[in-house]
Scaffold this motif. Sequence first.
Motif, short mmCIF file in Angstrom:
data_model
loop_
_atom_site.label_atom_id
_atom_site.label_comp_id
_atom_site.label_asym_id
_atom_site.label_seq_id
_atom_site.Cartn_x
_atom_site.Cartn_y
_atom_site.Cartn_z
N THR A 24 0.81 -1.23 0.00
CA THR A 24 0.00 0.00 0.00
C THR A 24 0.84 1.28 0.00
N MET A 25 2.07 1.21 0.50
CA MET A 25 2.88 2.42 0.59
C MET A 25 3.94 2.53 -0.49
N PHE A 26 4.13 1.48 -1.27
CA PHE A 26 5.13 1.54 -2.33
C PHE A 26 4.59 1.11 -3.70
N LEU A 27 3.90 -0.03 -3.75
CA LEU A 27 3.48 -0.56 -5.05
C LEU A 27 2.17 0.08 -5.55
N LEU A 114 9.74 5.29 -9.67
CA LEU A 114 9.23 3.95 -9.96
C LEU A 114 10.21 2.85 -9.54
N LEU A 115 11.50 3.10 -9.77
CA LEU A 115 12.49 2.06 -9.43
C LEU A 115 12.56 1.84 -7.93
N LEU A 116 12.60 2.93 -7.17
CA LEU A 116 12.64 2.81 -5.71
C LEU A 116 11.37 2.13 -5.19
N CYS A 117 10.22 2.52 -5.74
CA CYS A 117 8.96 1.92 -5.30
C CYS A 117 8.93 0.43 -5.63
N ALA A 118 9.41 0.07 -6.81
CA ALA A 118 9.42 -1.34 -7.21
C ALA A 118 10.34 -2.16 -6.32
N MET A 119 11.54 -1.62 -6.08
CA MET A 119 12.53 -2.38 -5.32
C MET A 119 12.14 -2.50 -3.85
N PRO A 182 3.98 -2.57 -15.84
CA PRO A 182 4.16 -4.01 -15.71
C PRO A 182 5.62 -4.44 -15.68
N LEU A 183 6.47 -3.75 -16.45
CA LEU A 183 7.90 -4.10 -16.45
C LEU A 183 8.53 -3.80 -15.09
N TYR A 184 8.18 -2.66 -14.51
CA TYR A 184 8.67 -2.36 -13.16
C TYR A 184 8.08 -3.33 -12.13
N SER A 185 6.88 -3.82 -12.41
CA SER A 185 6.28 -4.81 -11.51
C SER A 185 7.08 -6.11 -11.52
N ILE A 186 7.65 -6.44 -12.67
CA ILE A 186 8.51 -7.63 -12.74
C ILE A 186 9.74 -7.44 -11.87
N VAL A 187 10.27 -6.21 -11.83
CA VAL A 187 11.39 -5.90 -10.94
C VAL A 187 10.98 -6.14 -9.49
N ALA A 188 9.80 -5.64 -9.13
CA ALA A 188 9.30 -5.83 -7.76
C ALA A 188 9.13 -7.31 -7.45
#
Length: 286
Positions: A24-27, A114-119, A182-188
């Motif tokens: 809830t706080m990142f993704l 986006l990268l920080l949120c995904a990671m 979706p690509l950043y979601s794959i990182v997550a």
Amino acid sequence: MKKRMVKKFLFLTIAGIINAIGVTMFLAPMNLYDSGISGTSILFSQITPPFYSLSMFLIILNVPLFLYGLKKKGSLFTFSAIYTVLIYSLVAFLINDVLPIDVSFASPLAGQDLLLCAMFGGLISGIGSGLAIRSGGAMDGIEVLSVIFAKKIGISVGIFVMIYNIILYVICGIILDNWILPLYSIVAYTVALRAVDFLVEGIDRSKAAMIIVDTEHTKNICSVLSKEFENGITILDGKGFYSGDRKEVIYLVLNRFQITRMKEIVCEIDRNAYITITEIADVFSK
């Protein structure tokens, strides 16, 4: 037994809270997607009216799956999993609708990066999922689906989950007409997977060594290994298939830093020793 159950549900509660924070706080604020049913719930909450919240979909989609898998997984697991999902849903509701935290358009901690949120979203939600699994529960009903259907269609549980997530991310890309999220979601998802592995199996898994030696060398090798590592050692009887010669198998568990020294000791005593080393996830011993 009572103390173990209290500890179990304490950790399941913590797991649900951690997972809710990650999602809830990142993704979710950046329209990134968790894996499995959790990711599906995020998607449904985005494409339906505001009344249908993330918390509602987490319960609607997860609980029936856990109940469906009751016979295969057992009542304790099913209850533990449902309890964890309810905690996850409750905390998600509190963060989204009750607490004075604005998660409507950006992460309160990582902004719109986006990268920080995904990671960090993947890392935190993965820690929650891993803690739930290690405590005998689950955070996502996809595990039940995979156990029930993977074998029927001739694939492994891991492959089933991966296929489900790929389909989920493709659908998200089509619906949103945007493939960046979706690509950043794959990182997550990748980061979450590593976090789960760390929680469930440990960062430094032990190694099991099986050493096949001629009987005259067994005692000497075991004496030196025992003195060097102060580990328990088990000796098994064996027999060569082609030669018919009697062999003995030395079995012991070491950490990765001890493997090289073990090989040196064995080869110094018996150059013909046959050594196999396998990685093991957990060691239980009093």
